[in-house]
Design a protein around this motif. Structure first.
Motif, short mmCIF file in Angstrom:
data_model
loop_
_atom_site.label_atom_id
_atom_site.label_comp_id
_atom_site.label_asym_id
_atom_site.label_seq_id
_atom_site.Cartn_x
_atom_site.Cartn_y
_atom_site.Cartn_z
N VAL A 154 0.87 -1.18 0.00
CA VAL A 154 0.00 0.00 0.00
C VAL A 154 0.91 1.23 0.00
O VAL A 154 1.85 1.33 0.79
N GLY A 156 1.24 5.37 0.12
CA GLY A 156 0.60 6.66 0.42
C GLY A 156 0.11 6.78 1.85
O GLY A 156 -0.39 7.83 2.26
N THR A 157 0.28 5.70 2.63
CA THR A 157 -0.28 5.65 3.98
C THR A 157 0.17 6.81 4.88
O THR A 157 -0.63 7.39 5.60
N ALA A 158 1.47 7.12 4.84
CA ALA A 158 2.02 8.09 5.80
C ALA A 158 1.80 9.54 5.37
O ALA A 158 2.34 10.46 6.00
N GLN A 187 9.24 11.55 -10.67
CA GLN A 187 10.22 10.56 -11.13
C GLN A 187 9.45 9.34 -11.60
O GLN A 187 8.55 8.86 -10.91
N HIS A 229 12.99 1.76 3.41
CA HIS A 229 12.59 2.93 2.62
C HIS A 229 11.89 3.97 3.49
O HIS A 229 12.16 5.16 3.41
N THR A 233 13.29 7.88 4.10
CA THR A 233 12.50 9.02 3.63
C THR A 233 11.84 9.77 4.79
O THR A 233 10.95 10.59 4.56
N ARG A 247 2.47 12.80 -1.16
CA ARG A 247 2.72 11.95 -2.33
C ARG A 247 1.42 11.48 -2.94
O ARG A 247 0.45 11.27 -2.23
N PHE A 264 6.38 8.37 -9.31
CA PHE A 264 6.47 9.08 -8.03
C PHE A 264 6.15 10.55 -8.25
O PHE A 264 6.67 11.18 -9.18
C1 HEM Z 1 6.65 5.55 1.99
C2 HEM Z 1 6.74 3.08 -2.17
C3 HEM Z 1 9.73 6.37 -4.08
C4 HEM Z 1 9.07 9.14 -0.17
C5 HEM Z 1 6.46 4.56 1.05
C6 HEM Z 1 5.73 3.34 1.27
C7 HEM Z 1 5.74 2.67 0.10
C8 HEM Z 1 6.51 3.44 -0.85
C9 HEM Z 1 5.07 1.33 -0.20
C10 HEM Z 1 5.08 2.90 2.60
C11 HEM Z 1 3.67 3.35 2.73
C12 HEM Z 1 3.47 4.83 2.78
O1 HEM Z 1 3.67 5.46 3.81
O2 HEM Z 1 3.13 5.38 1.74
C13 HEM Z 1 7.56 3.76 -3.04
C14 HEM Z 1 7.91 3.31 -4.36
C15 HEM Z 1 8.75 4.23 -4.90
C16 HEM Z 1 8.94 5.27 -3.91
C17 HEM Z 1 7.38 2.02 -5.01
C18 HEM Z 1 9.43 4.26 -6.22
C19 HEM Z 1 9.85 3.19 -6.84
C20 HEM Z 1 9.83 7.40 -3.19
C21 HEM Z 1 10.59 8.60 -3.38
C22 HEM Z 1 10.40 9.38 -2.27
C23 HEM Z 1 9.52 8.66 -1.38
C24 HEM Z 1 11.42 8.92 -4.64
C25 HEM Z 1 10.93 10.75 -1.93
C26 HEM Z 1 11.79 11.44 -2.64
C27 HEM Z 1 8.34 8.40 0.75
C28 HEM Z 1 7.94 8.90 2.05
C29 HEM Z 1 7.26 7.86 2.69
C30 HEM Z 1 7.25 6.74 1.75
C31 HEM Z 1 8.17 10.30 2.60
C32 HEM Z 1 6.65 7.88 4.09
C33 HEM Z 1 7.71 7.60 5.12
C34 HEM Z 1 7.10 7.62 6.52
O3 HEM Z 1 7.07 8.68 7.12
O4 HEM Z 1 6.66 6.55 6.98
N1 HEM Z 1 6.93 4.59 -0.24
N2 HEM Z 1 8.19 4.95 -2.81
N3 HEM Z 1 9.21 7.47 -1.95
N4 HEM Z 1 7.91 7.12 0.60
FE1 HEM Z 1 8.12 6.00 -1.08
#
Ligand code: HEM
Length: 353
Positions: A154, A156-158, A187, A229, A233, A247, A264
């Motif tokens: 999932v 976008g949760t945070a 991206q 990840h 982030t 996001r 992204f």
């Molecule tokens: C969290 C996927 C790239 C920033 C997450 C989560 C997933 C995810 C599954 C955990 C659920 C959530 O909180 O949304 C991906 C995928 C990416 C990608 C598949 C690309 C292949 C990026 C990039 C950034 C980013 C490029 C920032 C430059 C974040 C942030 C969180 C997050 C800020 C929340 C962190 C938190 O506070 O828990 N992402 N993401 N993501 N992602 Fe990504």
């Protein structure tokens, strides 16, 4: 929308549009021609009218469109004033993976519950812009199950909600001329799903930092070891508070073409926060321990835009009286780093951490 920090109503673009079933991410170039620039001014300033024209045909589909403007185009539209942090996407070269900067003068982030509304809007928009623009990238995104990406998690949760949303995504008093604006970074990543499926569910969960089935957050790994990840982030401000971004990632692609990926898109009040997230992902924290999501996700593009508030966007409809004229065919080719930023100014990110 109101900006929580300032308690002043701000007429922002709909960066906070609700999670939609479909989106089109349209990145355009604007060749250096004075007539073309006038067409662009008129169309982006009147974007709300086009949203109404198409969106009214099914109000339940909640059509919206956010317009972003790249640094190079911004200087042509408004040479006298620039948002404090606006610069081009940095080249980030990590030990294993690279985030490439790619061209883009305009971003249209089109969202709706129906794909046909997105397409109709895009068609009319491109008709109106005519040869004032060139299409650099057009990606159709769609909701996949319960807001999952192709990695199966999932996504976008945070995201911030309520008052935190404006605080995270909209510029406030720190840059008063551009209050209500936002920075947006896009991206386009393609996934190697065969490699991803070689990992066990537990290994995948450690990469992301959440449980796959129910999305519950896992504890952070011990300091100094491979971070997930979600940890890489997470950016903490001087006051100890988390600095969130907004996001609206979307899966895209066709299985038959083998191009499944994640588009992204991140909006922020502070561009440096997104740039720092990227550096932590690509360089690793500690350095060398990069985000393992990158082992199965290749960044094909990287572009930064400024999203002006509605009044600033509408104010761009007329050229400033002393704006320099542009000769047909003259000027900087699209996508080359300009003296204002881009790869040359921030490319040193690779050695910053
Ligand atoms: C969290 C996927 C790239 C920033 C997450 C989560 C997933 C995810 C599954 C955990 C659920 C959530 O909180 O949304 C991906 C995928 C990416 C990608 C598949 C690309 C292949 C990026 C990039 C950034 C980013 C490029 C920032 C430059 C974040 C942030 C969180 C997050 C800020 C929340 C962190 C938190 O506070 O828990 N992402 N993401 N993501 N992602 Fe990504």
């Amino acid at each position: 929308m109101t900006n929580g920090g300032d308690r002043v109503p701000i007429d922002a673009q709909q960066v906070d549009a609700p999670l939609s079933r479909f989106a089109v991410f349209l990145v355009l170039g604007v060749p250096d021609r004075a007539e073309g620039l006038d067409v662009v001014r008129e169309e982006i300033a009147g974007i709300d009218d086009l949203v109404k024209t198409v969106g009214f045909r099914d109000l339940n589909a909640h059509l919206s469109c956010v317009v972003g403007i790249g640094a190079r185009l911004w200087d042509r539209l408004c040479p006298d004033a620039r948002p404090a942090e606006l610069r081009e996407f940095p080249l980030i070269v990590g030990p294993t993976h690279t985030a490439p900067p790619t061209p883009g003068d305009l971003l249209f982030h089109i969202r709706a519950e129906r794909l046909d509304l997105c397409i109709e809007f895009e068609r009319l928009l491109l008709d109106a812009l005519g040869d004032a623009v060139t299409v650099i990238d057009e990606t159709q995104g769609y909701r996949y199950f319960d807001a999952r990406d192709f990695l199966g998690f999932v996504d976008g949760t945070a995201n911030p909600i309520g008052a935190e949303l404006a605080e995270a995504s909209l510029i406030g008093d720190e840059d008063p001329g551009f209050a209500g604006g936002s920075y947006v970074v896009v991206q386009k990543y393609v996934h190697d799903l065969t490699r991803w499926s070689d990992l066990t569910t537990e290994q995948q969960e450690a990469v992301i930092g959440r449980r796959k089935a129910d999305d519950v957050e896992l504890d952070d790994a011990a300091p100094g070891t491979q971070a997930a990840h979600k940890t890489l982030t997470t950016i903490i401000g001087d006051d100890g508070e988390e600095l969130d971004i907004l996001r609206d990632n979307m899966p895209f692609g066709r299985p038959g073409q083998g191009d499944l990926g994640t588009f992204f898109i991140g909006y922020s009040r502070r561009l440096w926060v997104i740039e720092l997230m990227l550096r932590r992902m690509f360089l690793g924290d500690p350095p060398g321990l990069h985000d393992r999501i990158l082992d199965v996700s290749t960044a094909l593009t990287g572009t930064t835009f400024f999203v002006p508030s509605n009044p600033v966007l509408q104010g761009l409809s007329t050229a400033p009286p002393d704006a320099p004229t542009e000769e047909p065919g003259g000027g900087t080719p699209i996508g080359r780093p300009t003296p204002h930023g881009g790869a040359s100014e921030t490319g040193s990110a690779g050695s910053e951490e």
